[in-house]
Design an enzyme around this catalytic site. Structure first.
Site, PDB file in Angstrom:
ATOM      1  N   HIS A   1      46.826  32.200  43.130  1.00 38.68           N
ATOM      2  CA  HIS A   1      45.388  32.367  42.841  1.00 38.68           C
ATOM      3  C   HIS A   1      44.906  31.303  41.854  1.00 38.68           C
ATOM      4  O   HIS A   1      43.822  30.744  41.995  1.00 38.68           O
ATOM      5  CB  HIS A   1      45.110  33.734  42.204  1.00 38.68           C
ATOM      6  CG  HIS A   1      45.385  34.906  43.083  1.00 38.68           C
ATOM      7  ND1 HIS A   1      46.404  35.793  42.843  1.00 38.68           N
ATOM      8  CD2 HIS A   1      44.772  35.346  44.200  1.00 38.68           C
ATOM      9  CE1 HIS A   1      46.409  36.732  43.762  1.00 38.68           C
ATOM     10  NE2 HIS A   1      45.429  36.489  44.603  1.00 38.68           N
TER      11      HIS A   1
ATOM     12  N   LEU B   1      46.535  38.603  39.725  1.00 38.34           N
ATOM     13  CA  LEU B   1      46.537  37.144  39.916  1.00 38.34           C
ATOM     14  C   LEU B   1      47.901  36.527  39.620  1.00 38.34           C
ATOM     15  O   LEU B   1      48.575  36.912  38.660  1.00 38.34           O
ATOM     16  CB  LEU B   1      45.477  36.513  39.009  1.00 38.34           C
ATOM     17  CG  LEU B   1      44.057  37.051  39.200  1.00 38.34           C
ATOM     18  CD1 LEU B   1      43.100  36.356  38.228  1.00 38.34           C
ATOM     19  CD2 LEU B   1      43.572  36.864  40.637  1.00 38.34           C
TER      20      LEU B   1
END
Ligand code: PAF
Length: 279
Positions: A37, A33
């Protein structure tokens, strides 16, 4: 944040969450991530009462020779980020829970899947559509959030959801970029320091192309010159640089309606994609 890895506890946990928090958002990811994200997660948290994030590196969307084995994985860091953001549930199944023995179903979306990444990565969007349909059925969200960075993927998912009667909202979230304009991507981690500097040529050249098209230049000539420019800037291979209808993704040779400029190009062993509006 609750973490669940199997379907039976997933259903129980979702039931419990829904009783307290009726509008459920889903953010599907493959982990590793980054701020892009987390922007999806923040948007989902703003628009929903509870948010489920899935982390699943989906093998069926990687072709032979692609980077499935080397795809970046950072489970502990991802969990810490999601927990700090206030995510309710992390759905993190093993491959066998998503594709049990005997799994034999494939969802193939026509039209918007053809060409662009669908041309360069045969079977990729079948893998995406199949796993996203499964995630929609497993979570049954009220809204699902996807980055516009993967513009063709978003179009494929919208088409699949319409065609298969998923009625929840599909929310496209604008791309998050670094200061020099490079779109955030898990694959940026593969770039050397020198390649990272060169990579910024992609959004810069795309902006120039968009401006030149908007003021009425010949689309084919502008695209051809821009591809040469990308190669001269360190992208040894340009998969595509195309002007497409923003909705249907049909190829546009003249600029007469709302369009999207989409590109994929290789720098070293890393394939970068990007897209911007031309309207
Ligand atoms: O965009 C991604 O990370 C993946 O393609 C998705 C939507 C999570 C499906 O595996």
């Amino acid at each position: 944040m609750q973490i669940v890895e199997q379907l039976a506890p997933l259903r129980e946990t979702l039931e419990d969450i829904r009783e307290r928090k009726p509008r459920l958002g889903l953010v599907p990811t493959m982990g590793a991530l980054h701020a892009g994200h987390m922007h999806l997660v923040e948007t989902a948290l703003e628009q929903c009462d509870a948010v489920v994030v899935s982390i699943f590196v989906n093998p069926t969307q990687f072709g032979e020779g692609e980077d499935l084995d080397s795809y970046p994985r950072q489970e502990a860091q991802d969990r810490a980020l999601l927990n700090a953001a206030g995510v309710d549930l992390l759905w993190s199944p093993p491959v066998a829970a998503v594709y049990p023995d005997g799994f034999a179903t494939n969802i193939s979306v026509g039209g918007v899947s053809t060409g662009l990444c669908g041309g360069a990565r045969p079977g990729h969007f079948d893998g995406v559509a199949t796993v996203v349909a499964k995630l929609f059925n497993q979570i049954r969200p009220d809204a699902a959030f996807f980055g516009e960075k993967d513009y063709q993927q978003l179009a494929v998912i919208r088409r699949m959801a319409r065609d298969l009667d998923f009625t929840h909202d599909i929310v496209g979230v604008p791309t998050v970029r670094d200061k020099d304009g490079l779109a955030l991507s898990s694959r940026n981690a593969f770039l050397t320091a020198e390649q990272r500097v060169q990579a910024a040529a992609l959004p810069t050249i795309m902006q120039d192309v968009a401006e030149a098209i908007k003021i009425g230049g010949d689309v084919a000539t502008i695209l051809r010159d821009a591809k040469a420019n990308l190669r001269a800037s360190g992208f040894h291979n340009v998969d595509y640089l195309e002007l497409r209808d923003a909705e249907t993704l049909e190829i546009m040779t003249i600029f007469d309606k709302s369009a999207r400029l989409l590109a994929a190009a290789h720098i070293g062993s890393t394939r970068l994609i990007d897209n911007i509006a031309v309207s």
